[in-house]
Scaffold this motif. Structure first.
Motif, PDB file in Angstrom:
ATOM      1  N   UNK A  93      21.183  34.375  39.711  1.00 26.26           N
ATOM      2  CA  UNK A  93      20.597  32.927  39.529  1.00 26.26           C
ATOM      3  C   UNK A  93      20.387  32.396  40.965  1.00 26.26           C
ATOM      4  N   UNK A  94      19.388  31.406  40.873  1.00 25.30           N
ATOM      5  CA  UNK A  94      19.392  30.492  42.285  1.00 25.30           C
ATOM      6  C   UNK A  94      20.473  29.587  42.348  1.00 25.30           C
ATOM      7  N   UNK A  95      20.813  29.241  43.598  1.00 27.01           N
ATOM      8  CA  UNK A  95      22.062  28.564  43.748  1.00 27.01           C
ATOM      9  C   UNK A  95      21.893  26.999  43.172  1.00 27.01           C
ATOM     10  N   UNK A  96      20.606  26.781  42.804  1.00 31.18           N
ATOM     11  CA  UNK A  96      20.601  25.415  41.883  1.00 31.18           C
ATOM     12  C   UNK A  96      20.228  25.570  40.534  1.00 31.18           C
ATOM     13  N   UNK A  97      20.317  26.870  40.193  1.00 30.04           N
ATOM     14  CA  UNK A  97      20.279  27.215  38.811  1.00 30.04           C
ATOM     15  C   UNK A  97      21.136  26.572  37.987  1.00 30.04           C
ATOM     16  N   UNK A  98      20.897  26.014  36.766  1.00 27.87           N
ATOM     17  CA  UNK A  98      21.837  25.710  35.658  1.00 27.87           C
ATOM     18  C   UNK A  98      22.144  26.899  34.612  1.00 27.87           C
ATOM     19  N   UNK A  99      23.470  27.325  34.508  1.00 28.67           N
ATOM     20  CA  UNK A  99      23.868  28.423  33.831  1.00 28.67           C
ATOM     21  C   UNK A  99      24.817  27.989  33.043  1.00 28.67           C
ATOM     22  N   UNK A 100      24.943  28.931  31.650  1.00 32.56           N
ATOM     23  CA  UNK A 100      26.205  28.663  30.850  1.00 32.56           C
ATOM     24  C   UNK A 100      25.867  28.001  29.586  1.00 32.56           C
ATOM     25  N   UNK A 101      26.458  26.858  29.184  1.00 37.38           N
ATOM     26  CA  UNK A 101      26.456  26.173  27.935  1.00 37.38           C
ATOM     27  C   UNK A 101      26.457  27.217  26.738  1.00 37.38           C
ATOM     28  N   UNK A 102      27.754  27.830  26.842  1.00 33.31           N
ATOM     29  CA  UNK A 102      28.115  28.915  25.820  1.00 33.31           C
ATOM     30  C   UNK A 102      28.877  27.848  24.476  1.00 33.31           C
ATOM     31  N   UNK A 103      27.929  27.528  23.632  1.00 32.48           N
ATOM     32  CA  UNK A 103      28.127  26.644  22.720  1.00 32.48           C
ATOM     33  C   UNK A 103      27.273  26.428  21.594  1.00 32.48           C
ATOM     34  N   UNK A 104      27.301  25.591  20.716  1.00 33.26           N
ATOM     35  CA  UNK A 104      26.442  25.360  19.455  1.00 33.26           C
ATOM     36  C   UNK A 104      26.454  23.763  19.571  1.00 33.26           C
ATOM     37  N   UNK A 105      24.917  23.587  19.150  1.00 30.87           N
ATOM     38  CA  UNK A 105      24.700  22.037  19.161  1.00 30.87           C
ATOM     39  C   UNK A 105      23.571  22.098  17.974  1.00 30.87           C
ATOM     40  N   UNK A 106      23.867  20.958  17.195  1.00 31.66           N
ATOM     41  CA  UNK A 106      22.662  20.654  16.262  1.00 31.66           C
ATOM     42  C   UNK A 106      22.725  18.998  16.125  1.00 31.66           C
ATOM     43  N   UNK A 107      21.358  18.402  15.735  1.00 32.31           N
ATOM     44  CA  UNK A 107      21.330  16.921  15.768  1.00 32.31           C
ATOM     45  C   UNK A 107      20.248  16.613  14.811  1.00 32.31           C
TER      46      UNK A 107
END
Length: 281
Positions: free
Chosen positions: A122-136
């Motif tokens: 990853x780049x130091x500014x990359x956003x990584x993760x969000x290991x979850x589930x979402x619906x809307x």
């Protein structure tokens, strides 16, 4: 064997002059994971769209590795699984390492894709993760009442109309959706544990659905290093030829058109834009 290699083998002296450098194939996986991409949206990822690019990438004779250039905020879990499984199938068949590189974001389904790689950067500014589930979604029952519109819905099966946006929300439907989310979350967590193993930290926040910048993601074991594609590949495979394979693009994107072709296409584009906007992009 490529066409060039075949010609080289048949013409005396030509083989010595043909470039025999190793190849690292790069596949761009940019966009929202969705089974039905919009012709106007900011790119989309699904198995049908990336299959040809993945096949080309793994088909090089002098292939040393495949790099995945990922920029995705997530999307449909099934497409995440299908694309990731196809990557692993091709990698195991070819016997080459796969490296993933997070650009702006590799979150949710985007991180699911990254876990198909043997190593993640990853780049130091990359956003990584969000290991979850979402619906809307939206609820329009009050809007119908305001304009005097009567909703007529006929079903066979008590649960056929779960979460109908034109009917009042039912607690039992929300409970059912929560169970579905929990099951999908368990599958996501299982995949990450399978692929990352003991590289993961023991942090309680790891599977909370939160997202981190590159350095913190490294500390949590979500990535293996900080760096960009060019510098890592030049260090690992000096002198290798970089061959880029891009997935198919929607027709209107190829033509460079930005005007809406239809109302449905515009709604799809707005929906996908909303997924990006959760990460400020």
């Amino acid at each position: 064997m490529s066409v060039t290699d075949k010609l080289a083998s048949r013409i005396p002296g030509l083989a010595d002059r043909v470039d025999r450098s190793d190849v690292v194939a790069v596949v761009k996986l940019h966009g929202v994971l969705t089974p039905s991409p919009s012709p106007l949206a900011r790119g989309a990822i699904n198995l049908a769209a990336v299959e040809s690019a993945l096949t080309r990438a793994f088909d090089h004779d002098r292939l040393k590795a495949v790099a995945l250039l990922i920029n995705s905020p997530g999307g449909a879990p099934t497409q995440s699984g299908l694309v990731a499984e196809r990557i692993r199938q091709l990698a195991d068949r070819k016997g080459v390492p796969v490296l993933a590189f997070a650009e702006d974001v590799a979150a949710s389904g985007g991180y699911w894709l990254a876990c198909a790689a043997d190593e993640i950067f990853a780049h130091r500014t990359s956003m990584v993760g969000s290991i979850g589930v979402i619906s809307g979604g939206f609820g329009f029952s009050g809007l119908l009442e305001r304009f005097g519109v009567e909703r007529r819905l006929h079903t066979a099966g008590a649960n056929k109309s779960r979460l109908d946006p034109f009917s009042p929300e039912k607690p039992e439907d929300v409970e059912w959706l929560g169970k579905m989310h929990s099951q999908l979350h368990e599958l996501f967590v299982s995949w990450v544990r399978e692929r990352r193993g003991d590289r993961l930290s023991g942090s309680e926040d790891l599977f909370s659905g939160d997202v981190w910048l590159g350095q913190k993601a490294l500390e949590l074991g979500l990535v293996d290093g900080i760096g960009n594609l060019r510098e890592v590949l030049e260090d690992r495979y000096p002198g290798a030829e970089i061959s880029i394979a891009e997935p198919k693009r929607p027709l209107l994107a190829k033509l460079g058109l930005s005007a809406p072709a239809a109302a449905s296409a515009m709604l799809d584009a707005v929906s996908q834009r909303a997924v990006w906007s959760r990460f400020g992009l």
